[in-house]
Scaffold this active site. Structure first.
Site: not given
Length: 410
Positions: A334-337, A374
Site C-alpha cells: 500500500s505504499l505510495c510507490e 509513509n
C-alpha cells in the site's frame, strides 16, 4: 513448487494471535545450513563469520554464537549488537567502508579484526595512534563480474592491489608482519567454478604478498556470496563450491608450502531460506490487470522492488480450499510507490480477501532492510524452534516507537 518448512498450523495460530504481517524463521533450516557450510570446509582451518546485515536479530545471532561462529559487522551498531549476544575480540570482523576514525577506534578498542576497505586508511590510523591488533585488507581485483555485485571495477568496495602492497610495506616498516586478506566479489552466486576462479586469484595475490614482502598472511577471508534457490526447490551444492576453493588453495598455496586459515562471511545462505513473510490479502483491485493488495509492503521486504527479484508465494488458504482455478495477479503493498510489488503477473490459485499469503526466502535482507516510509511501522519477528514451538523474538513497532526520537515543542 516450493514447500513451506514451517508447520502451517503454527503459522495460522501466530497470525490469529498477533496479526499480520510478520517474519518467521525456521531454526532447523539455519542449523542445517550452518552445519553444511562448516562440514564442507573441514579440509581447512575454517571459520564462518555470519554477516550481521543479513539478519541482525540478536536471537538469530545467538544461534551463531552457540555454534562457534564469529560475526561480520559493518557498523559500530552491529558491533554493539554482537556484544549484546556475547561476541567479543577476534570473533568480530569489522568490515566497514567510508569508515570514520571514531568507528575504527571503537572497533580497535574492542579487539575486533579490522578489515580495512580502503588500504590508505592505515596511514591515518597510525598517525592518530589507533593501532589495530589484527589487520586485514579488502581487495577489489577489478576483474570479476556478478549479477548483483556488478563489475568489480565499478564497485565502491575494496582497494587496488597496488594500494594494498603500499600498505603492507608501511606495516612492515612498523614491525607488523602478520595480517589477513579479504575479497567479496560475488553475491547470490551458486556456480562452483566462479568461486574457484576468484579464490585462485585471491590466493595468488596472497602468495605474491608473502613472497615479495616477507610477511605472514594469517587468514584469507573469501567473502560470502553463496546464493539460495529463490525460484526452484533445489539444494545448493556447497560441497562442490568448497571443492573448487580447495583445488585453488592446493594449487596456489599448498603447492608452495604455504598455509592460511580460511574465513567466510556467509549471510544469505545461512538464514535466507529459513524465513517467510506472512501477510493477509486486504484488498482486491482490477483496472488494466488484477491486483491482490496485502498488508505487507516493500517496507517489510525490499528485494523485489530494488532488484526485481523473485520470491515464491504460497496462498495457504487457497491451497487448503483445494483451489484448482488459477488467476494472474500483481501482488502489491500500500505504499505510495509504484514499485511496491512482491510479484508481477504471477499465476496463483484464485484468491480471496482474508487469505494468508506466505512469501518465501525472506530470512536474509528482509526485515533487516525494513524502513518507515509513509509511517509504516516495522513488524514483528518469530522463531520456529527445533522443538516445534513459535517464539516471538521482536514485537511490532507502535506509534510511540516511531515518534520517540522526535524533539517536542512542535
Amino acid at each position: 513448487m516450493k514447500k513451506i518448512t514451517i508447520n502451517e498450523t503454527k503459522i495460522r495460530e501466530t497470525a490469529k494471535k498477533y496479526g499480520t504481517p510478520f517474519h518467521i524463521y525456521n531454526e532447523k533450516v539455519i542449523l542445517d545450513r550452518l552445519n553444511t557450510l562448516i562440514s564442507s570446509f573441514d579440509w581447512s582451518e575454517f571459520k564462518e563469520f555470519f554477516a550481521i546485515k543479513a539478519n541482525p536479530n540478536p536471537h538469530i545471532l545467538k544461534i551463531m554464537k552457540d555454534n562457534n561462529c564469529g560475526v561480520d559487522a559493518a557498523t559500530v551498531t552491529e558491533i554493539k549488537l554482537a556484544e549484546e549476544v556475547g561476541f567479543s575480540g577476534e570473533d568480530i570482523m569489522f568490515t566497514s567502508n567510508l569508515t570514520t576514525l571514531e568507528a575504527y577506534k571503537y572497533a580497535v578498542n574492542k579487539g575486533a579484526i579490522i578489515n580495512i576497505d580502503y588500504a590508505p586508511d592505515i596511514y591515518e590510523l597510525f598517525e592518530n595512534g589507533i593501532i589495530p591488533k589484527n589487520i586485514c585488507f579488502r581487495l577489489n581485483p577489478g576483474s570479476i563480474e556478478n549479477e548483483i555485485m556488478g563489475d568489480s571495477k565499478e564497485s565502491k568496495f575494496g582497494s587496488t592491489a597496488e594500494q594494498i602492497k603500499n600498505a603492507v610495506t608501511f606495516l612492515k616498516e612498523n614491525n607488523i608482519r602478520s595480517m589477513g586478506l579479504h575479497t567479496m566479489v560475488v553475491s547470490n552466486e551458486n556456480d562452483p567454478k566462479i568461486f574457484g576462479e576468484y579464490t585462485e586469484m585471491l590466493f595468488e595475490f596472497a602468495r605474491e604478498i608473502i613472497s615479495d614482502y616477507g610477511v605472514e598472511i594469517d587468514f584469507i577471508n573469501i567473502g560470502g556470496g553463496i546464493g539460495i534457490p529463490y525460484e526452484k526447490e533445489q539444494v545448493v551444492d556447497v560441497k562442490s563450491i568448497s571443492e573448487e576453493v580447495k583445488a585453488s588453495y592446493n594449487k596456489v598455496l599448498k603447492a608452495n608450502g604455504l598455509e592460511s586459515k580460511i574465513f567466510m562471511e556467509s549471510g544469505r545462505y545461512i538464514t535466507g531460506e529459513s524465513g517467510y513473510l506472512v501477510t493477509e490479502i486486504i484488498k482486491e483491485k482490477e483496472t488494466y490487470k488484477k491486483y491482490l493488495g496485502v498488508d505487507a509492503s516493500m517496507s517489510d521486504l525490499m528485494r523485489p522492488a530494488m532488484y526485481r527479484s523473485y520470491h515464491h508465494l504460497t496462498n495457504i488458504d487457497a491451497e487448503a480450499r483445494g483451489e484448482d482455478e488459477f488467476e494472474e495477479y500483481d501482488v502489491i503493498g500500500s505504499l505510495c510507490e509504484n514499485n511496491d510489488k512482491f510479484a508481477i503477473d504471477r499465476k496463483l490459485p484464485k484468491s480471496r480477501l482474508g487469505d494468508l499469503i506466505v512469501i518465501h526466502d525472506t530470512g536474509a535482507h528482509g526485515h533487516a532492510m525494513g524502513f518507515n516510509y509513509n509511517g509504516m511501522l516495522r513488524n514483528g519477528e518469530f522463531l520456529y524452534t527445533t522443538a516445534g514451538e513459535v517464539k516471538q523474538i521482536r514485537r511490532d513497532e507502535n506509534f510511540e516507537d516511531y515518534t520517540t526520537t522526535i524533539i517536542g515543542g512542535y
